[in-house]
Design a protein around this motif. Structure first.
Motif, PDB file in Angstrom:
ATOM      1  N   SER A   1       0.837  -1.207   0.000  1.00 40.78           N
ATOM      2  CA  SER A   1       0.000   0.000   0.000  1.00 40.78           C
ATOM      3  C   SER A   1       0.873   1.259   0.000  1.00 40.78           C
ATOM      4  O   SER A   1       0.573   2.247  -0.669  1.00 40.78           O
ATOM      5  CB  SER A   1      -0.924   0.013   1.215  1.00 40.78           C
ATOM      6  N   PHE A   2       1.967   1.205   0.761  1.00 44.53           N
ATOM      7  CA  PHE A   2       2.908   2.320   0.790  1.00 44.53           C
ATOM      8  C   PHE A   2       3.504   2.531  -0.605  1.00 44.53           C
ATOM      9  O   PHE A   2       3.574   3.672  -1.109  1.00 44.53           O
ATOM     10  CB  PHE A   2       4.009   2.032   1.805  1.00 44.53           C
ATOM     11  N   ALA A   3       3.922   1.446  -1.242  1.00 44.99           N
ATOM     12  CA  ALA A   3       4.531   1.534  -2.569  1.00 44.99           C
ATOM     13  C   ALA A   3       3.537   2.054  -3.607  1.00 44.99           C
ATOM     14  O   ALA A   3       3.888   2.860  -4.477  1.00 44.99           O
ATOM     15  CB  ALA A   3       5.068   0.162  -2.984  1.00 44.99           C
ATOM     16  N   GLU A   4       2.282   1.615  -3.521  1.00 42.29           N
ATOM     17  CA  GLU A   4       1.270   2.065  -4.477  1.00 42.29           C
ATOM     18  C   GLU A   4       0.977   3.556  -4.315  1.00 42.29           C
ATOM     19  O   GLU A   4       0.794   4.276  -5.300  1.00 42.29           O
ATOM     20  CB  GLU A   4      -0.007   1.243  -4.313  1.00 42.29           C
ATOM     21  N   ALA A   5       0.917   4.019  -3.067  1.00 44.28           N
ATOM     22  CA  ALA A   5       0.696   5.450  -2.833  1.00 44.28           C
ATOM     23  C   ALA A   5       1.885   6.258  -3.349  1.00 44.28           C
ATOM     24  O   ALA A   5       1.716   7.344  -3.925  1.00 44.28           O
ATOM     25  CB  ALA A   5       0.478   5.714  -1.349  1.00 44.28           C
ATOM     26  N   MET A   6       3.086   5.736  -3.158  1.00 54.60           N
ATOM     27  CA  MET A   6       4.275   6.385  -3.719  1.00 54.60           C
ATOM     28  C   MET A   6       4.159   6.483  -5.236  1.00 54.60           C
ATOM     29  O   MET A   6       4.451   7.527  -5.827  1.00 54.60           O
ATOM     30  CB  MET A   6       5.519   5.588  -3.356  1.00 54.60           C
ATOM     31  N   SER A   7       3.745   5.407  -5.880  1.00 54.01           N
ATOM     32  CA  SER A   7       3.645   5.382  -7.337  1.00 54.01           C
ATOM     33  C   SER A   7       2.645   6.416  -7.837  1.00 54.01           C
ATOM     34  O   SER A   7       2.800   6.950  -8.934  1.00 54.01           O
ATOM     35  CB  SER A   7       3.243   3.987  -7.825  1.00 54.01           C
ATOM     36  N   ARG A   8       1.625   6.693  -7.043  1.00 59.28           N
ATOM     37  CA  ARG A   8       0.640   7.717  -7.416  1.00 59.28           C
ATOM     38  C   ARG A   8       1.136   9.123  -7.059  1.00 59.28           C
ATOM     39  O   ARG A   8       0.454  10.104  -7.329  1.00 59.28           O
ATOM     40  CB  ARG A   8      -0.689   7.467  -6.704  1.00 59.28           C
ATOM     41  N   GLN A   9       2.315   9.195  -6.416  1.00 58.27           N
ATOM     42  CA  GLN A   9       2.844  10.446  -5.877  1.00 58.27           C
ATOM     43  C   GLN A   9       1.824  11.090  -4.944  1.00 58.27           C
ATOM     44  O   GLN A   9       1.636  12.305  -4.909  1.00 58.27           O
ATOM     45  CB  GLN A   9       3.261  11.396  -7.005  1.00 58.27           C
ATOM     46  N   ASP A  10       1.174  10.214  -4.161  1.00 62.33           N
ATOM     47  CA  ASP A  10       0.183  10.617  -3.163  1.00 62.33           C
ATOM     48  C   ASP A  10       0.920  10.820  -1.835  1.00 62.33           C
ATOM     49  O   ASP A  10       1.141   9.875  -1.079  1.00 62.33           O
ATOM     50  CB  ASP A  10      -0.880   9.522  -3.039  1.00 62.33           C
ATOM     51  N   THR A  11       1.318  12.048  -1.589  1.00 63.69           N
ATOM     52  CA  THR A  11       2.145  12.352  -0.417  1.00 63.69           C
ATOM     53  C   THR A  11       1.499  11.895   0.873  1.00 63.69           C
ATOM     54  O   THR A  11       2.102  11.159   1.666  1.00 63.69           O
ATOM     55  CB  THR A  11       2.425  13.866  -0.344  1.00 63.69           C
TER      56      THR A  11
END
Length: 544
Positions: A39-49
């Motif tokens: 989940s952390f990696a996916e949020a990073m990929s979305r550039q969702d700070t």
């Protein structure tokens, strides 16, 4: 088996059991820990700070580091892949990350990092560490991707090869309303500080920028280093004023000013863009940025133009002869190279430009008379073709010459002697050059140009073969106009040929003519604009 051997075997079995109890290698089975890391990696990929920060043990610190790095890297795409995750019996886990940043031009930057996760009362969370972004990154650091340009920057050169515009260090003096308690006082102090070197920067001009910016920081004035040295006080000491160092393409001769500068600057920027490089940097306060990756292209070539500084000075002095809007262009009669273009403040405020079509009124009556006399007025297609061969009724795209933003020149469809015929300064210039080329034995018109080696493009028709009979009649009428007609009061211009006319009492007024191997176009607006165009031309012949 001896007693000692049995004890040894028992110890080995016990150790293996302990290791198995502490460690669980990742497998295809998804666990709470792996879901949290994913989940952390996916949020990073979305550039969702905030989304990524909330999956960590320290959301506020993570949001700070992630936010500044996402902004600094400004990547089009970000791909974050998780590697082998290992869980331990003490409620912790380790994992690896492969992070790939991709920009619009497809260049990429990849990092491989490792991290850990912990099981908290709220569930599994990634142990926050800036090193997840790049190994060695600290809490006060960031990653950034920046454009790089080869040195030296290209120089814009005159027709003789001397510098016309060049890159120089400049100082942007900005006003930030958020950093001053008394904005009015700040504006007054800044205007007073720069008045000596920038008299056009006033309290009114700064306030107009601030009103348009709606509370955002504005650049009040840009000064060269030599200007800054002349100031009696340091503008950066004024509350709300900041001084930012940068580079800018500026006139080599500070006496020169021309509307050509914006188009040339755009062309200069375009060739720099074509050779621009990039660099990913590790930025830590107090230290110089550290290059992590990048590529730099070669230096861009110099920009060679047709501009004559002497002609530019003369045109600049001529257009200020009248108060109403006045614009003037001079060209080489044989090649169509633009030697200079100038306009007064009134024309600049009205955004008069070379590419927009304006009413010509009676100015082109001699042209239509010649078409009729040569049997070229049979139908619309015949008239259009004849006008196009003279450079009229066409749209020009000229590298280095700014055109109207978001709109093409308005060209009225040609019909025999149309009352609403319109032409741009550029097309009138092409007409003047076509007539001079024909007299010099050339059989075709050419599109005006300002950048040597950069081809001008023509749309809406073709520059066909010139008709000798049409050209001869037009030139005879132009000579008569200069000798006995509306342009007969012009002095100091032997051999002058002229087309002069207005579109009624309120103009606009035009002069299109040639003398001494040059073609001139003068465009004025307002009452008695035809007379104003002749005044501008007369001033030119006095100061050239």
């Amino acid at each position: 088996m001896s007693l000692r051997g049995a004890r040894g075997a028992t110890a080995i079995v016990a150790m293996l059991a302990m290791v198995l109890a502490m460690t669980s290698c990742s497998s295809d089975d998804e666990t709470d820990a792996s879901r949290a890391v994913q989940s952390f990696a996916e949020a990073m990929s979305r550039q969702d700070t905030q989304g990524a920060a909330d999956m960590t043990t320290s959301p506020s610190q993570a949001a700070q580091s992630l936010g500044v790095t996402f902004a600094g890297m400004h990547a089009k795409e970000l791909s974050v892949d998780t590697g082998r995750l290992v869980e331990y019996s003490d409620g912790s886990a380790s994992f690896s990350l492969t992070t790939t940043w991709t920009w619009s031009d497809k260049h990429t930057f990849e990092t491989k990092t490792s991290g850990s996760a912990r099981r908290l009362s709220s569930g599994w969370k990634v142990q926050w560490d800036p090193g997840l972004l790049y190994t060695g990154l600290t809490a006060d650091g960031r990653l950034q991707e920046v454009r790089t340009d080869a040195k030296p920057a290209p120089t814009v050169r005159t027709d003789s090869g001397k510098p016309f515009m060049q890159m120089e260090p400049v100082n942007e003096l900005t006003v930030n309303p958020a950093t001053t308690k008394d904005l009015a006082k700040t504006v007054r102090a800044l205007a007073s500080s720069v008045q000596q070197v920038a008299p056009k920067v006033t309290v009114k001009s700064i306030n107009q920028q601030l009103d348009s910016a709606q509370g955002q920081e504005v650049v009040a004035v840009t000064l060269r280093d030599s200007d800054m040295a002349m100031l009696d006080s340091d503008p950066s000491r004024i509350a709300g004023v900041n001084v930012h160092k940068s580079g800018m393409l500026v006139m080599s001769d500070r006496r020169l000013s021309t509307p050509l500068s914006s188009g040339i600057t755009n062309y200069w920027n375009a060739i720099r863009d074509a050779t621009a490089g990039w660099q990913v940097q590790l930025v830590t306060p107090g230290s110089a940025p550290q290059k992590l990756a990048g590529h730099q292209g070669g230096a861009a070539p110099d920009v060679n133009t047709t501009i004559s500084p002497a002609q530019q000075l003369a045109l600049g002095a001529a257009v200020v002869e009248v108060a109403q809007p006045a614009t003037m262009m001079a060209l080489d009669a044989k090649t169509g190279g633009i030697l200079a273009m100038a306009q007064n403040d009134a024309a600049a405020k009205k955004n008069i430009d070379a590419g927009t079509a304006y009413p010509v009124g009676a100015t082109l009556d001699p042209v239509f008379d010649a078409l009729e006399g040569a049997g070229k007025a049979k139908d619309k297609s015949t008239v259009d073709s004849a006008l196009n061969s003279l450079g009229l009724g066409l749209e020009y795209t000229i590298p280095g010459l700014s055109m109207p933003q978001g709109a093409k020149p308005r060209i009225t469809a040609a019909a025999y002697r149309p009352k609403d015929f319109m032409a741009s300064i550029t097309s009138m210039a092409a007409l003047g050059v076509a007539l001079e080329r024909a007299a010099d034995g050339q059989d075709s018109a050419v599109a005006p140009f300002v950048i040597k080696g950069a081809e001008s493009k023509v749309a809406g028709g073709e520059l066909g073969k010139l008709d000798d009979a049409v050209v001869r009649q037009i030139r005879e009428k132009m000579a008569a106009t200069a000798k006995n007609g509306d342009a007969s009061d012009i002095t100091g211009a032997p051999g002058l040929r002229a087309l002069v006319g207005t579109n009624g009492p309120q103009g606009p007024g035009w002069f299109v003519g040639s003398q001494g191997g040059k073609v001139f176009v003068v465009y004025c607006e307002g009452d008695r604009s035809g007379t104003a165009a002749l005044q501008v031309l007369q001033k030119y012949f006095r100061v050239r």
